[in-house]
Design a protein around this motif. Sequence first.
Motif, PDB file in Angstrom:
ATOM      1  N   LEU A  56      -6.879  13.154  -0.939  1.00 17.73           N
ATOM      2  CA  LEU A  56      -6.574  13.245  -2.136  1.00 17.73           C
ATOM      3  C   LEU A  56      -6.551  11.757  -2.743  1.00 17.73           C
ATOM      4  N   VAL A  57      -5.911  10.626  -1.981  1.00 18.23           N
ATOM      5  CA  VAL A  57      -5.633   9.653  -2.480  1.00 18.23           C
ATOM      6  C   VAL A  57      -6.477   8.416  -1.850  1.00 18.23           C
ATOM      7  N   ASN A  58      -7.368   8.750  -0.915  1.00 15.49           N
ATOM      8  CA  ASN A  58      -8.102   7.698  -0.142  1.00 15.49           C
ATOM      9  C   ASN A  58      -9.630   8.255  -0.214  1.00 15.49           C
ATOM     10  N   PRO A  59     -10.386   8.006  -1.207  1.00 15.33           N
ATOM     11  CA  PRO A  59     -11.700   8.456  -1.344  1.00 15.33           C
ATOM     12  C   PRO A  59     -12.610   7.703  -0.155  1.00 15.33           C
ATOM     13  N   GLU A  60     -12.144   6.982   0.603  1.00 15.69           N
ATOM     14  CA  GLU A  60     -12.837   6.250   1.408  1.00 15.69           C
ATOM     15  C   GLU A  60     -12.801   7.017   2.870  1.00 15.69           C
ATOM     16  N   LEU A  61     -12.209   8.172   2.648  1.00 17.77           N
ATOM     17  CA  LEU A  61     -11.885   9.133   3.980  1.00 17.77           C
ATOM     18  C   LEU A  61     -13.169  10.049   3.749  1.00 17.77           C
ATOM     19  N   ASN A  62     -14.086   9.451   4.202  1.00 20.51           N
ATOM     20  CA  ASN A  62     -15.574  10.064   4.144  1.00 20.51           C
ATOM     21  C   ASN A  62     -15.934  10.705   5.410  1.00 20.51           C
ATOM     22  N   PHE A  63     -15.387  10.760   6.300  1.00 14.10           N
ATOM     23  CA  PHE A  63     -15.766  11.255   7.614  1.00 14.10           C
ATOM     24  C   PHE A  63     -15.173  12.849   7.689  1.00 14.10           C
ATOM     25  N   ASP A  64     -15.925  13.164   8.921  1.00 12.34           N
ATOM     26  CA  ASP A  64     -15.119  14.549   9.228  1.00 12.34           C
ATOM     27  C   ASP A  64     -13.824  14.213  10.036  1.00 12.34           C
ATOM     28  N   VAL A  65     -12.532  14.893   9.681  1.00 14.92           N
ATOM     29  CA  VAL A  65     -11.744  14.630  10.618  1.00 14.92           C
ATOM     30  C   VAL A  65     -11.262  15.779  11.296  1.00 14.92           C
ATOM     31  N   PHE A  66     -11.077  15.852  12.527  1.00 11.79           N
ATOM     32  CA  PHE A  66     -11.230  16.756  13.617  1.00 11.79           C
ATOM     33  C   PHE A  66      -9.926  16.940  14.153  1.00 11.79           C
ATOM     34  N   PRO A  67      -9.092  17.759  13.875  1.00 11.41           N
ATOM     35  CA  PRO A  67      -7.715  17.857  14.594  1.00 11.41           C
ATOM     36  C   PRO A  67      -7.780  18.416  16.107  1.00 11.41           C
ATOM     37  N   MET A  68      -7.016  17.648  17.105  1.00 17.43           N
ATOM     38  CA  MET A  68      -6.987  17.970  18.365  1.00 17.43           C
ATOM     39  C   MET A  68      -5.874  17.893  18.983  1.00 17.43           C
ATOM     40  N   ALA A  69      -5.551  18.980  19.919  1.00 14.63           N
ATOM     41  CA  ALA A  69      -4.340  18.677  20.761  1.00 14.63           C
ATOM     42  C   ALA A  69      -4.456  17.512  21.690  1.00 14.63           C
ATOM     43  N   PHE A  70      -3.178  17.126  22.081  1.00 17.03           N
ATOM     44  CA  PHE A  70      -3.175  16.198  23.184  1.00 17.03           C
ATOM     45  C   PHE A  70      -3.935  16.509  24.425  1.00 17.03           C
ATOM     46  N   PRO A  71      -4.618  15.603  25.177  1.00 16.49           N
ATOM     47  CA  PRO A  71      -5.363  15.826  26.437  1.00 16.49           C
ATOM     48  C   PRO A  71      -4.197  16.171  27.378  1.00 16.49           C
ATOM     49  N   SER A  72      -4.613  17.261  28.444  1.00 15.49           N
ATOM     50  CA  SER A  72      -3.622  17.445  29.527  1.00 15.49           C
ATOM     51  C   SER A  72      -4.663  17.864  30.718  1.00 15.49           C
ATOM     52  N   PRO A  73      -3.946  17.761  31.783  1.00 17.37           N
ATOM     53  CA  PRO A  73      -4.998  17.763  33.125  1.00 17.37           C
ATOM     54  C   PRO A  73      -5.477  19.394  33.101  1.00 17.37           C
ATOM     55  N   THR A  74      -5.058  20.364  32.738  1.00 17.72           N
ATOM     56  CA  THR A  74      -5.808  21.524  32.625  1.00 17.72           C
ATOM     57  C   THR A  74      -6.426  22.011  31.213  1.00 17.72           C
TER      58      THR A  74
END
Length: 449
Positions: free
Chosen positions: A305-323
Motif C-alpha cells: 500500500l505505501v511502497n509502490p517500489e515493492l514491484n517484485f513477488d514476495v514469497f513467504p517462507m518458513a525458516f529452514p530446518s534439517p528435515t
Amino acid sequence: MKKTLGKVLLAIFLILVIVLCLSFAACKKAPGSPSVSQETVSGSSRQEPDTVEISLWTYPIGNWSNSTIIASLLADFNKQYPHIRVSVKYLDYNTGDSLIEEAIAQGEAPDIVFEGPERLCANWGARGLMTDLSDLWASDSSAEIYDYVQAACQSEDGSFYILPVCESAHCMAIHHDLFEAAGALQYLDEETHTWTTEGFLNAVAALKEYGTEQVALVYCGGQAGDQGTRALVNNLYGGSFTDPEHSRYTISTPENIQALKLLYDLEGIDFDPKITGADEMKLFSSGDLAMTFCWNVAREVGETLVNPELNFDVFPMAFPSPTGVPVLEGGIWGFGIFDNKDEARREASRIFVDFMTQADSQYAKTVLATTYWPVRPMEDLYVNDKLMTEYGMLTQYMSDYHQVTPGWPKARTLWWKMLQEIGAGGDIEAAAKAFDAGANEAASEATAK
C-alpha cells in the motif's frame, strides 16, 4: 338545613369513593412494583452516565497502527457507549516499551494496551501492574479460545492479564523474482513454503554466484524483530530457545552454537549491529536484500500500500530446518488493562475489551483490523483471500509460546547484544554461554518474586 346536610353527606361519600379507588389501584399493582421513591431513583438511573475518559495504547499489530481503521472501530463502540471516550496512542517496537515504562514510573500508565503475553503477562503482569481478566474468560465466546493460546495467556497463579484477539506464525520471505533469476527456486518447496537447511545453503550460494551482493542480514541493532533471528538460529539445526517447561534458556546447546557459527561464516549473510528488524524489512522491500528474516502478512499488505517500489513477488517462507519441517514462533496479541486504581476507568476498560472481543460480529472486525487470524474458531473469515490463505498455511507449524519464560524482558536484550558480540568477531560459544547465564539469572530472580 336538610339540603345542606345532604350536600355534606354527598361530599363525604364522594371522598370515600375516591379513597377506596386509590386504595384498590394500589392493591392491584404488580408485585415488586416500585414505590414513588423507587421510581424517582429509577428515573435518575436512566440519566446519561458520567463521562469516563480512558486511554488505549497499541503496538503496530497489523492495521492497529492505522488511525482510520481504529476510528471506525471506536465509532462502533461509541454507538453503544457514548459516555466512554477512548484516546489512542500508537506505539512502535523501537520506543514503545520505554514510553510505557516512563508512563508507569510517572503513575500515568495507559488504561488499555494491545500487545502480547510476553509484555502483558510475563512482564507487567508478573510485576503486579495489570488487572486480572479472569471474569472475561468465563464467557461462552472466550471458552472457545484454543487451548495452546489459553496456556500462553494464563499466569502460574491462574490469573489472566490478557484477553487474546489474534494470532500469527512468524515467518521469513524471499524475493521470488531474484530467486528465479538465480536458479535458486529449485532449493525450496513452493507448495508448502518450506525448505531444508541444505536447501537454504544452496540457495544462498546460488544467489551469491548470480551476483547478489547481500543475500540477507542478521540484524541486531535492538530487540525489534528479534523473533526472526531467534527462529532462524533455533531452526537451522533443530535447537531451541528454552527448555520444554519454559523455565530456563538454552542457547548454548551444540545445535544453536553450530547455527550461529554457520551464519557468521556464510558468504552473503552479514551481522549488522546498526539495524533492527524494521530496517531490515525496508531493505528487503526496496530490493536490496534477497530475503528477510522478519516478515508477516501485515508487512506485505502494508508495504504494497505505501511502497509502490515493492514491484517484485514476495514469497513467504518458513525458516529452514534439517528435515524441512520447521518449528515456528507464534505471535499472540490481545488486550490488557493496567490497574490504575481508578474503578470507573477500570470498569470502562473492561466494557471496551468485552465489546471488542465477545460478540462474533464485532470480534470479526477486531480481528480483520489486525490482518491476522482469530484465536477461536471463525469460519470463512478470509474466504477467497489468496494472500491470507498462503500465509495461513504456516500456522500449522506454530510451536508453544516460549515468550512467557520468566526473565523474558532481560533475555530479549541479552539476545541482540549477543548477536552484536558475535558479529564483531567474539567467541561464539562463550557469547552463547554468557547469554544463558545472564538470562537464567533473570529467570531465577523473576521466579523468586
